[in-house]
Enzyme design. Structure first.
Site, PDB file in Angstrom:
ATOM      1  N   HIS A 124       7.876 -26.871 -22.543  1.00  0.00           N
ATOM      2  CA  HIS A 124       7.802 -28.201 -23.156  1.00  0.00           C
ATOM      3  C   HIS A 124       6.812 -29.112 -22.427  1.00  0.00           C
ATOM      4  O   HIS A 124       7.080 -30.285 -22.185  1.00  0.00           O
ATOM      5  CB  HIS A 124       9.182 -28.859 -23.194  1.00  0.00           C
ATOM      6  CG  HIS A 124      10.068 -28.317 -24.272  1.00  0.00           C
ATOM      7  ND1 HIS A 124       9.760 -28.417 -25.616  1.00  0.00           N
ATOM      8  CD2 HIS A 124      11.253 -27.673 -24.211  1.00  0.00           C
ATOM      9  CE1 HIS A 124      10.719 -27.851 -26.323  1.00  0.00           C
ATOM     10  NE2 HIS A 124      11.633 -27.375 -25.500  1.00  0.00           N
TER      11      HIS A 124
ATOM     12  N   ASP B 273      13.449 -25.692 -19.508  1.00  0.00           N
ATOM     13  CA  ASP B 273      14.106 -25.027 -20.638  1.00  0.00           C
ATOM     14  C   ASP B 273      13.061 -24.471 -21.609  1.00  0.00           C
ATOM     15  O   ASP B 273      11.913 -24.881 -21.603  1.00  0.00           O
ATOM     16  CB  ASP B 273      15.028 -25.999 -21.379  1.00  0.00           C
ATOM     17  CG  ASP B 273      14.281 -27.215 -21.917  1.00  0.00           C
ATOM     18  OD1 ASP B 273      13.458 -27.779 -21.175  1.00  0.00           O
ATOM     19  OD2 ASP B 273      14.515 -27.608 -23.077  1.00  0.00           O
ATOM     20  N   GLU B 274      13.496 -23.544 -22.437  1.00  0.00           N
ATOM     21  CA  GLU B 274      12.704 -23.028 -23.552  1.00  0.00           C
ATOM     22  C   GLU B 274      11.243 -22.760 -23.165  1.00  0.00           C
ATOM     23  O   GLU B 274      10.308 -23.328 -23.725  1.00  0.00           O
ATOM     24  CB  GLU B 274      12.782 -24.004 -24.727  1.00  0.00           C
ATOM     25  CG  GLU B 274      14.200 -24.143 -25.258  1.00  0.00           C
ATOM     26  CD  GLU B 274      14.319 -25.062 -26.463  1.00  0.00           C
ATOM     27  OE1 GLU B 274      15.205 -24.842 -27.301  1.00  0.00           O
ATOM     28  OE2 GLU B 274      13.514 -26.023 -26.572  1.00  0.00           O
ATOM     29  N   VAL B 275      11.076 -21.889 -22.186  1.00  0.00           N
ATOM     30  CA  VAL B 275       9.723 -21.526 -21.738  1.00  0.00           C
ATOM     31  C   VAL B 275       9.208 -20.444 -22.696  1.00  0.00           C
ATOM     32  O   VAL B 275       9.204 -19.241 -22.386  1.00  0.00           O
ATOM     33  CB  VAL B 275       9.730 -21.039 -20.282  1.00  0.00           C
ATOM     34  CG1 VAL B 275       8.291 -20.844 -19.787  1.00  0.00           C
ATOM     35  CG2 VAL B 275      10.459 -22.040 -19.390  1.00  0.00           C
ATOM     36  N   PHE B 276       8.802 -20.908 -23.856  1.00  0.00           N
ATOM     37  CA  PHE B 276       8.378 -19.995 -24.908  1.00  0.00           C
ATOM     38  C   PHE B 276       7.155 -19.168 -24.478  1.00  0.00           C
ATOM     39  O   PHE B 276       6.244 -19.683 -23.843  1.00  0.00           O
ATOM     40  CB  PHE B 276       8.053 -20.755 -26.190  1.00  0.00           C
ATOM     41  CG  PHE B 276       9.226 -21.516 -26.749  1.00  0.00           C
ATOM     42  CD1 PHE B 276      10.472 -20.928 -26.868  1.00  0.00           C
ATOM     43  CD2 PHE B 276       9.077 -22.833 -27.150  1.00  0.00           C
ATOM     44  CE1 PHE B 276      11.549 -21.625 -27.395  1.00  0.00           C
ATOM     45  CE2 PHE B 276      10.145 -23.550 -27.671  1.00  0.00           C
ATOM     46  CZ  PHE B 276      11.392 -22.938 -27.792  1.00  0.00           C
TER      47      PHE B 276
END
Length: 559
Positions: A173, A229-232
């Protein structure tokens, strides 16, 4: 006699020597014990300090939140962060500033309300609203807060007994950073701006600058949240693939290595600063890898779950894993807005209340997971799903939801006492979860006007355009394109359409004025473009064509 005196004198000297020797031995052992104790405190408590459990009478024992008291002894002098954390459970209200960041003048009205409702902290996710300096200035929004604004926010928080916890995203993010050409080389995957490449040295150097600038402006703060968070797409970049191949590692160990580096910087430079991080990436990593990383000594995971209804067992599996991984404390994260759809404009009260009631069930299970402690709850209020998405519900629209959710946590349920407090603080006559609330609270004018937009704007305009038979029969898109119409038939619907247009234009002018009191111009324009103009523009176009064609007095069709 002389011999006796001499004997006594020798005995006295011997006693004195023994006493001196004993004192010396005691002194040496005392120093040794102190040194060992010092080492023990440094190793086991260097990040959390002494702990103490405090229970507030207002919350049942099974639902109490615990927070270690911040009695931290200065063991070294490295940019020491000031500490003054009361030993009470933490309830942080999340202000997501990556969209619709309010003016500080609105926060002056909101902070007292938060305190009245039971919050004792705010989680400030600044993103591009922070006044970055130097090489980082490129990250600032044109409407970013000034340094004076940041100071004013902290003064307001202090006045109303709210701990300010800044949030700086350190892995995923980070679109607001990686969208800039200057930092595109730090992307994990070149075409996506979501996540950092943890293998490029410039990544950690940039993060050190980001964290330092934010912490420097929050010297009163005892906590910082590093996101993560959410380390795509982590592991999809070529550098990551090479690293995993050469080190026989996986995405989990690679993720932990980066988190270790971030935590290492914080513990070295800002000793005593407590760290939080979102937990979702940790859920996928093995207990063995988590224990080996040692991060449990330096950070508390914030377990987030935003569904309206869920079972405690769904969360307990994560908590059990964290106990086995060495974590001693966790936080929970609920949601009072921004989780029911990326374009949601109106906050569904019932959905968010049910989310908090579900979390209360999880809190009841925490004592069974000792030594794990619950330190606090973050009530998240997402404003965007990410840097590129549209705005979710505006903060004034969500104040009733926030009040209900906070009081539900304070009272261990949506009790009569919780309802009474909500009515009192918001100036309401009743609380109906499926109906709007007409009270007196900061931004209530926007609340009422957004309700009208949400419930009536689209409906009234589409009804006029699609259900009016005279429009469908004598003023179709074909008529308008060729400027062809019979004034007699057009006048049968004209006055109604003109009145509808006039009413909505007047309403929208007042709505814009109210929005401008709280928000910066970019937010006002975006919200109007997304929620008003798609429908009002249809009416505007129809009125424009009506006025142009009625003046033609029924002339032949334009070819």
């Amino acid at each position: 006699m002389a011999f006796q005196r001499s004997h006594r004198l020798n005995l006295l000297r011997l006693v004195v020597l023994l006493l001196v020797a004993l004192a010396g031995i005691k002194f040496l052992f005392r120093d040794s014990f102190t040194l060992e104790l010092h080492k023990h405190v440094s190793k086991d408590s260097e990040f959390w300090g002494d702990t103490g459990d405090v229970v507030q009478d207002i919350i049942p024992q099974s639902q109490v939140l615990e927070l270690p008291a911040a009695k931290i002894t200065t063991l070294k002098q490295k940019q020491q962060v000031s500490r003054d954390v009361s030993a009470t459970e933490m309830r942080l209200v999340h202000l997501d500033l990556k969209g619709a960041a309010p003016r500080v003048s609105y926060l002056e009205q909101v902070f007292p309300l938060l305190s009245q409702l039971g919050a004792n902290g705010v989680l400030m996710e600044y993103e591009d609203m922070f006044p970055f300096k130097g090489e980082l200035e490129i990250l600032r929004s044109p409407y970013a807060y000034s340094e004076e604004d940041i100071e004013r926010i902290q003064q307001l928080a202090e006045k109303h007994k709210l701990e300010v916890v800044p949030l700086v995203q350190t892995f995923g993010h980070v679109e607001f950073i990686l969208k800039h050409e200057k930092y595109q080389h730090l992307r994990e995957v070149e075409r996506f701006p979501n996540s950092f490449n943890p293998h490029v040295p410039d990544t950690l150097a940039l993060l050190k600058s980001l964290l330092s600038q934010v912490i420097e402006k929050h010297r009163r703060s005892s906590w910082i949240h590093i996101g993560a968070d959410e380390v795509f797409h982590l592991g999809e970049g070529m550098d990551s693939k090479n690293w995993m191949s050469h080190n026989k590692g996986d995405v989990g160990t690679m993720y932990l290595k980066h988190i270790q580096e971030v935590l290492g910087f914080l513990t070295a430079q800002f000793w005593g600063l407590r760290v939080l991080m979102w937990d979702d990436m940790l859920r996928k990593i093995s207990v063995g890898a988590l224990r080996e990383s040692g991060i449990a000594r330096h950070v508390s995971p914030v377990v987030w779950f935003y569904a309206p209804d869920f079972e405690a067992e769904q969360i307990e599996q994560f908590l059990t894993k964290y106990v086995e991984s060495g974590f001693e404390a966790v936080w929970f994260a609920s949601a009072f807005k921004g989780t029911t759809g990326p374009a949601q404009a109106w906050t569904p009260l019932s959905s968010h209340l049910r989310n908090h009631l579900s979390w209360l069930k999880v809190m009841q299970a925490v004592p069974r997971l000792a030594p794990l402690r619950l330190q606090g709850v973050v009530l998240t209020g997402w404003q965007r799903y990410d840097h590129y998405s549209v705005l979710c519900e505006l903060l004034p629209v969500s104040i009733p939801s926030l009040a209900i959710c906070l009081q539900t946590l304070v009272n261990g349920g949506f009790t009569e006492e919780a309802k009474r407090k909500v009515l009192e603080v918001l100036g309401l006559e009743s609380v109906q979860l499926e109906q709007s609330a007409w009270g007196e609270f900061p931004g209530v004018e926007i609340y009422r006007m957004v309700e009208q937009v949400h419930g009536h704007l689209k409906e009234s305009i589409l009804k006029a355009l699609e259900e009016e038979s005279a429009i469908k029969g004598w003023f179709s898109p074909y008529h308008r394109k060729h400027q062809f119409g019979n004034p007699r038939n057009m006048e049968s619907f004209g006055s109604k359409v003109l009145k509808l247009h006039e009413d909505w234009e007047g309403f929208v002018r007042e709505l814009r004025a109210q929005l401008e009191r709280i928000y910066f111009p970019d937010t006002v324009e975006e919200w109007m473009e997304e929620n008003v103009n798609p429908y009002l523009d249809q009416l505007r176009d129809l009125v424009r064509d009506y006025r142009a064609i009625i003046r033609l007095k029924g002339r032949p069709k334009a070819m």
